[in-house]
Scaffold this motif. Structure first.
Motif, short mmCIF file in Angstrom:
data_model
loop_
_atom_site.label_atom_id
_atom_site.label_comp_id
_atom_site.label_asym_id
_atom_site.label_seq_id
_atom_site.Cartn_x
_atom_site.Cartn_y
_atom_site.Cartn_z
N PHE A 105 0.87 -1.29 0.21
CA PHE A 105 -0.31 -0.77 0.17
C PHE A 105 1.07 1.48 -0.35
CE2 PHE A 105 -4.80 -1.60 1.63
CZ PHE A 105 -4.89 -2.36 0.65
N SER A 106 0.08 2.47 -0.47
CA SER A 106 0.94 3.32 -0.16
C SER A 106 0.59 4.33 1.29
CB SER A 106 0.25 4.61 -1.47
OG SER A 106 -1.12 5.06 -0.52
N PRO A 107 2.05 4.56 1.65
CA PRO A 107 1.84 5.47 3.17
C PRO A 107 0.02 6.05 3.31
CG PRO A 107 4.07 5.82 2.01
CD PRO A 107 3.04 5.28 0.97
N TRP A 108 -0.39 6.82 2.27
CA TRP A 108 -1.47 6.96 3.10
C TRP A 108 -2.55 6.10 2.98
CZ3 TRP A 108 -2.06 11.83 4.35
CH2 TRP A 108 -0.93 12.83 4.48
N GLY A 109 -2.85 5.31 2.42
CA GLY A 109 -3.27 3.67 2.01
C GLY A 109 -3.12 3.51 3.27
N ALA A 110 -2.04 3.20 3.62
CA ALA A 110 -1.96 2.50 5.02
C ALA A 110 -1.71 2.78 6.34
CB ALA A 110 -0.37 2.02 5.60
N ALA A 111 -2.07 4.28 6.74
CA ALA A 111 -2.57 4.63 6.97
C ALA A 111 -4.61 4.47 7.65
CB ALA A 111 -2.23 6.47 7.19
N ALA A 112 -4.90 5.27 5.93
CA ALA A 112 -6.60 4.81 6.14
C ALA A 112 -6.97 3.56 6.89
CB ALA A 112 -6.94 5.63 4.65
N LEU A 113 -5.70 2.48 6.02
CA LEU A 113 -6.09 0.88 6.86
C LEU A 113 -6.49 0.78 8.01
CD1 LEU A 113 -7.50 -1.83 6.50
CD2 LEU A 113 -5.01 -2.19 5.68
N VAL A 162 8.76 0.04 9.82
CA VAL A 162 8.87 0.28 8.27
C VAL A 162 9.48 1.84 8.37
CG1 VAL A 162 6.16 0.00 9.47
CG2 VAL A 162 7.62 2.53 9.88
N GLY A 163 10.52 1.71 8.75
CA GLY A 163 11.47 3.00 8.04
C GLY A 163 10.33 5.00 8.30
N ASP A 164 10.45 5.31 7.44
CA ASP A 164 9.99 6.13 6.93
C ASP A 164 9.06 6.24 6.50
OD1 ASP A 164 11.37 5.69 4.61
OD2 ASP A 164 12.34 8.00 4.77
N ALA A 165 8.35 5.40 6.43
CA ALA A 165 7.76 4.97 5.35
C ALA A 165 6.11 5.90 6.38
CB ALA A 165 6.10 3.84 5.26
N MET A 166 6.08 6.16 7.13
CA MET A 166 5.16 7.13 8.10
C MET A 166 5.93 8.37 8.90
SD MET A 166 2.50 5.36 7.88
CE MET A 166 1.24 4.02 7.37
N GLY A 167 6.85 8.27 8.42
CA GLY A 167 7.86 9.76 8.56
C GLY A 167 7.19 10.65 8.47
N ALA A 168 6.18 11.13 7.70
CA ALA A 168 5.51 12.89 7.63
C ALA A 168 4.81 13.43 8.98
CB ALA A 168 4.83 12.46 6.54
N LEU A 169 4.26 12.24 9.82
CA LEU A 169 4.11 12.67 11.00
C LEU A 169 5.15 12.68 12.18
CD1 LEU A 169 0.92 9.56 12.23
CD2 LEU A 169 0.41 11.72 11.44
N ALA A 170 6.75 12.36 12.36
CA ALA A 170 7.06 12.48 13.03
C ALA A 170 7.93 13.43 12.10
CB ALA A 170 7.50 11.34 13.32
N ALA A 171 8.21 14.23 11.26
CA ALA A 171 8.77 15.19 10.37
C ALA A 171 8.26 16.64 12.03
CB ALA A 171 8.52 15.74 9.47
N PRO A 172 9.68 17.46 12.52
CA PRO A 172 9.71 18.29 12.43
C PRO A 172 8.92 19.59 11.82
CG PRO A 172 11.73 17.65 11.85
CD PRO A 172 10.96 16.64 11.64
N ALA A 245 5.66 6.16 13.98
CA ALA A 245 6.22 7.43 12.36
C ALA A 245 7.21 7.90 13.75
CB ALA A 245 5.55 8.03 12.43
N ARG A 246 6.96 7.62 15.19
CA ARG A 246 7.66 8.48 15.93
C ARG A 246 9.25 7.20 15.98
NH1 ARG A 246 8.99 8.10 21.12
NH2 ARG A 246 6.97 7.18 22.00
N LEU A 247 8.31 5.65 16.12
CA LEU A 247 9.75 4.57 16.27
C LEU A 247 10.03 4.28 14.98
CD1 LEU A 247 7.94 3.12 19.63
CD2 LEU A 247 9.82 4.97 19.44
N GLU A 248 9.55 4.79 14.36
CA GLU A 248 9.66 3.81 12.62
C GLU A 248 9.39 2.27 12.66
OE1 GLU A 248 13.72 5.23 11.52
OE2 GLU A 248 12.69 6.96 11.02
N ALA A 249 8.31 2.21 13.81
CA ALA A 249 8.45 0.21 13.61
C ALA A 249 6.79 0.12 14.28
CB ALA A 249 9.78 0.40 14.63
N ALA A 250 6.89 -0.94 13.76
CA ALA A 250 5.10 -1.30 14.91
C ALA A 250 5.98 -2.31 15.44
CB ALA A 250 4.27 -1.57 14.09
N ASP A 251 5.95 -2.33 16.90
CA ASP A 251 6.16 -3.31 17.25
C ASP A 251 4.63 -4.00 18.32
OD1 ASP A 251 6.49 -5.34 19.51
OD2 ASP A 251 7.53 -3.28 20.74
N PRO A 252 4.34 -5.39 18.50
CA PRO A 252 3.42 -5.67 19.12
C PRO A 252 2.90 -5.51 20.53
CG PRO A 252 4.62 -7.76 18.45
CD PRO A 252 5.20 -6.35 17.57
N ASN A 253 3.94 -5.48 20.90
CA ASN A 253 3.64 -5.02 22.80
C ASN A 253 3.56 -3.96 22.93
OD1 ASN A 253 3.95 -7.42 23.68
ND2 ASN A 253 6.21 -7.82 23.22
#
Length: 330
Positions: A105-113, A162-172, A245-253
């Motif tokens: 998915f694109s980052p926007w599509g993934a965020a919407a999901l 996820v790297g910077d896929a959601m980086g726009a949220l964490a960007a200053p 976005a802040r951690l650049e990762a999705a942790d199940p915990n």
């Protein structure tokens, strides 16, 4: 009728709104004083606390907690509770990460999901509680476990980077403050306007105050209750995206025990556990107090057990203050 009696009744009716306004102002000032005192205390104990880096770090770490606390404010006002928000945060982040890494998915599509997943989880919690007339505490406790299990399944029990896929949220954006921080401020502002200036907000307060009276007035509380839980799930999903976005990762915990932090922030902000009274702006002050307390304790080298004891004591004191305030106003 005696004119003097009439005038005295009118005069007696007038101070009520002014009294409510003064009480609200007193709450604002009280929270500000507590926040300022905590910052002064930790500033005196640690030379690094009142620095730009520390304050920016606190500001950029609170967005997820802030948006989830907005939803929880609405839930507590209707005299409910949602213990599943931490798990919903983890699942929403996991789904968005899987959408990017596995389903392309694109980052926007993934965020919407991810947001849709949060919305669905909240709607399911509210729908089950309403349809079978079950306490939301029990339903959300079951959802806490089920949704957490789903997060483990989606991520195969491993952290997904996820790297910077959601980086726009964490960007200053401005002055080092992240986009997520400004989104959180916007959510707080909109939440307060909805609660205090819309028919939906009045219905929410009315249901928490006296649900039977609302029903007799021709208002069906069931769809409103479901909508409140759906909103809470949606905001938990947004919190998951912010944290990912802040951690650049999705942790199940991710989000383990976060539901307690969210409830603590809302209660510290003065929202009644019995329903019928609350403020989104005050909740945001509660979030700041929780964040400053945790950051300050970390900087002065407090051990993890000590931090938990102190945080728990602050929550208990907040509940006691709320109880005393309700008795005095009654």
């Amino acid at each position: 009728m005696n004119p003097s009696t009439s005038s005295s009744r009118s005069a007696g009716d007038m101070p009520a709104p002014r009294s409510a306004w003064r009480q609200e102002l007193g709450t604002y000032l009280g929270l500000l004083v507590v926040l300022a005192a905590m910052m002064a205390l930790f500033g005196s104990l640690s030379e690094y606390f009142l620095t730009r880096e520390t304050l920016l770090s606190i500001a950029n770490e609170i967005p997820a907690l802030a948006v989830m606390a907005v939803g929880m404010t609405f839930v507590l006002i209707i005299a409910g509770i949602d213990l599943s928000v931490g798990s919903v945060l983890a699942l929403s982040a996991a789904i968005s990460a899987a959408a990017v890494l596995q389903w392309h998915f694109s980052p926007w599509g993934a965020a919407a999901l991810g947001l849709l997943v949060g919305l669905a989880c909240g709607a399911a919690t509210g729908g089950i509680a309403v349809a079978w007339q079950l306490p939301s505490f029990i339903v959300s406790l079951g959802m806490l476990e089920a949704v957490r299990g789903a997060a483990y399944l989606v991520t195969d029990s491993r952290t997904q980077y996820v790297g910077d896929a959601m980086g726009a949220l964490a960007a200053p954006w401005v002055g080092g403050l992240s986009a997520a921080f400004f989104i959180a401020l916007l959510v707080v502002a909109v939440g307060q306007l909805v609660l205090s200036r819309t028919v939906f907000g009045r219905y929410v307060v009315g249901i928490g105050t006296n649900e039977e009276a609302m029903r007799l007035a021709g208002v069906d509380p069931r769809p409103i209750r479901i909508a409140v839980f759906a909103l809470t799930g949606l905001l938990a999903g947004l919190g998951g995206l912010m944290q990912s976005a802040r951690l650049e990762a999705a942790d199940p915990n991710a989000g383990l025990g976060m539901e307690l932090q969210v409830i603590a922030a809302v209660v510290i902000g003065g929202t009644s556990l019995m329903g019928g009274r609350g403020s989104v702006v005050n909740t945001f002050f509660g979030v700041l107090i929780i964040a400053v307390l945790e950051a300050g304790l970390a900087q002065i080298g407090a051990s993890e057990p000590s931090k938990r004891i102190i945080t728990g004591a602050v929550i208990v004191v907040a509940v006691i203050v709320d109880t005393v305030r309700q008795r005095r106003s009654g």
